[in-house]
Design an enzyme around this catalytic site. Structure first.
Site, PDB file in Angstrom:
ATOM      1  N   THR A  54      -2.084  -1.420  -6.509  1.00 52.68           N
ATOM      2  CA  THR A  54      -1.404  -0.010  -6.926  1.00 52.68           C
ATOM      3  C   THR A  54      -0.248   0.133  -6.060  1.00 52.68           C
ATOM      4  OG1 THR A  54      -3.714   0.887  -7.046  1.00 52.68           O
ATOM      5  CG2 THR A  54      -1.913   2.465  -6.687  1.00 52.68           C
ATOM      6  N   LYS A  64      -5.867   5.085  10.831  1.00 53.22           N
ATOM      7  CA  LYS A  64      -4.483   5.903  10.699  1.00 53.22           C
ATOM      8  C   LYS A  64      -4.092   6.459  12.061  1.00 53.22           C
ATOM      9  CE  LYS A  64      -4.605   6.389   5.846  1.00 53.22           C
ATOM     10  NZ  LYS A  64      -4.992   7.195   4.683  1.00 53.22           N
ATOM     11  N   VAL A 112       0.201   4.974   7.446  1.00 49.33           N
ATOM     12  CA  VAL A 112      -0.169   6.483   7.826  1.00 49.33           C
ATOM     13  C   VAL A 112       0.218   7.488   6.918  1.00 49.33           C
ATOM     14  CG1 VAL A 112      -0.582   7.845   9.690  1.00 49.33           C
ATOM     15  CG2 VAL A 112      -0.304   5.184  10.374  1.00 49.33           C
TER      16      VAL A 112
END
Ligand code: HSE
Length: 439
Positions: free
Chosen positions: A14, A207, A134
């Protein structure tokens, strides 16, 4: 015109597909802004024959990402394979070892090995860009590493997983079933290859580990995060939260306290009309408190091809401009080991849903368990009885009791719930505890 920047892309899923499309579509603009071209000089992915919907022309194909990372004529290695170890780690290490700049979207890799990789990058005098790792398209790494370095940061928290926020929002707005909404998120390309990473809180914790290091100058410490996912959240909790004036969100929170640094990921109730409660769908948000700037809230798309490719492209362009900053603000050798605040020091108000038998003495036992641990209650409400039992007099009746505590020690709340569970034949299922986060 300067020499082109020759990049290698490992991983054409993706994000990789989104990046190839973006570099092609904006080629002329990038060239005009940078005074140099960005050329894809090699690619690598698992399946060469897969139809990806874009044409790579005669770009050299590699089957081995490590060989691609070391190939002649590559300036920058873009790692979009994913995973904390294996070929992702090997290829990033190979690129850094060969003196190549690296850009990655791989939060799992950095959460596990971020300090060591930052040392390797600094030792080689090259960049390690990870903006896409993140909060997808939100430029939070750039904000914390550059724009906010003048501040002492005391807290950073946010909605760090788009899949979980998408699921919780749909459950709230449309009453969708958890599994159906998760499938929809997967089809839209938001979820990780293994969606348990999303719903179990791992992805948000990866993250958060990076944000904590940026905020507090500490080594990346993923294992120090207290983590809980959204799997146990039911529509009954979402409805109860709504009636009480709250929304349920999966939050990642890192804050400095008198007892050390708290790092936690868990579902939390936040006030219905607060800014964080209004963040819906796949959108992410990161709130930062700095002593000089005050409160900031950065909001934007946290997942998906375009948003993530935007962040990767930003890092590539920084490298093309010659930027080489320490990945975690301070030189990696100066990052300190994290001093984690013990869970026993944490304070909050809690929502507690207990599935219990509906019979005399149960409420008294609940109240007594709470009182023995000195937990003060704001409210205690019996929410429903099982109707089936009304027509079947021999079936034991069950009910749900919802308690809201005053702000109190987290350890005391846990102990009180354990007391009630241990008191005998009271509870019919494990208790649901959700922290009420006053932000
Ligand atoms: N699976 C992640 C999410 C994608 O849902 O937010 C971006 O890390």
């Amino acid at each position: 015109m300067a020499e082109p920047l020759r990049i290698a892309i490992a991983g054409l899923g993706t994000v990789g597909g989104g990046l190839v499309e973006l570099l092609e579509r904006r080629r002329a603009a990038f060239e005009a802004a940078l005074g140099r071209d960005i050329v894809i000089a090699g690619v690598c992915a698992r399946d060469r024959n897969k139809d990806r919907g874009f044409d790579l022309g005669d770009v050299p194909w590699f089957d081995d990402p490590v060989a691609l990372a070391r190939a002649d004529g590559i300036d920058l290695f873009v790692e979009l394979i994913g995973g904390s170890d294996g070929i992702a780690k090997a290829s990033v290490e190979a690129a850094l070892g060969a003196g190549r700049d690296v850009v990655t979207a791989n939060k799992a890799l950095l959460a596990r090995h971020g300090t060591a990789l930052a040392k390797a990058a600094e030792g080689a005098g090259v960049a390690l860009g990870y903006e896409a790792a993140v909060a997808g398209g939100i430029p939070v790494i750039k904000a914390m590493r550059e724009a906010l370095v003048g501040n002492e940061i005391t807290r950073v928290y946010g909605i760090l997983n788009g899949t979980c926020n998408f699921i919780l929002t749909k459950m709230q707005d449309e009453g969708g079933a958890f599994e159906d909404v998760l499938r929809e998120a997967q089809a839209l390309g938001y979820a990780e290859a293994d969606p348990t990473f999303d719903i179990g809180g791992h992805d948000a914790a990866h993250k958060l580990a990076l944000l904590t290091s940026l905020a507090f100058g500490t080594e990346v410490a993923f294992d120090a995060i207290d983590m809980q996912g959204i799997e146990a959240i039911t529509s009954a909790d979402i409805q109860a939260a709504d009636e009480l004036g709250y929304r349920i969100k999966l939050l990642g929170v890192a804050q400095r306290t008198d007892h050390g640094i708290e790092q936690r990921v868990h579902p939390a109730m936040v006030r219905k009309h607060s800014e964080i409660a209004e963040v819906s769908g796949v959108t992410n948000a990161v709130a930062i408190h700095g002593d000089a700037v005050g409160d900031l809230l950065l909001v934007g798309p946290g997942a998906g091809a375009g948003a993530t490719a935007s962040a990767v492209a930003g890092d590539i362009i920084d490298v093309a401009r010659g930027w080489r900053l320490p990945p975690f603000v301070k030189p990696a050798a100066k990052l300190k080991p994290i001093e984690t605040a013990a869970a026993a020091t944490r304070q909050a108000a809690f929502y507690i849903r207990l599935a219990v038998h509906d019979r005399p003495g149960v409420m008294a036992a609940i109240a007594s368990g709470m009182a023995q641990e000195n937990v003060s209650l704001e409210s205690i409400v019996q929410r429903q009885s099982n109707d089936a039992s009304a027509s079947a007099p021999d079936t034991p009746k069950t009910t749900a009791v919802v308690l809201i505590t005053h702000r109190t020690g987290e350890a005391a709340v846990m102990a009180a719930v354990r007391r009630i569970a241990d008191a005998g034949d009271i509870m019919t299922a494990p208790a649901q505890l959700i922290r009420i986060e006053e932000l």
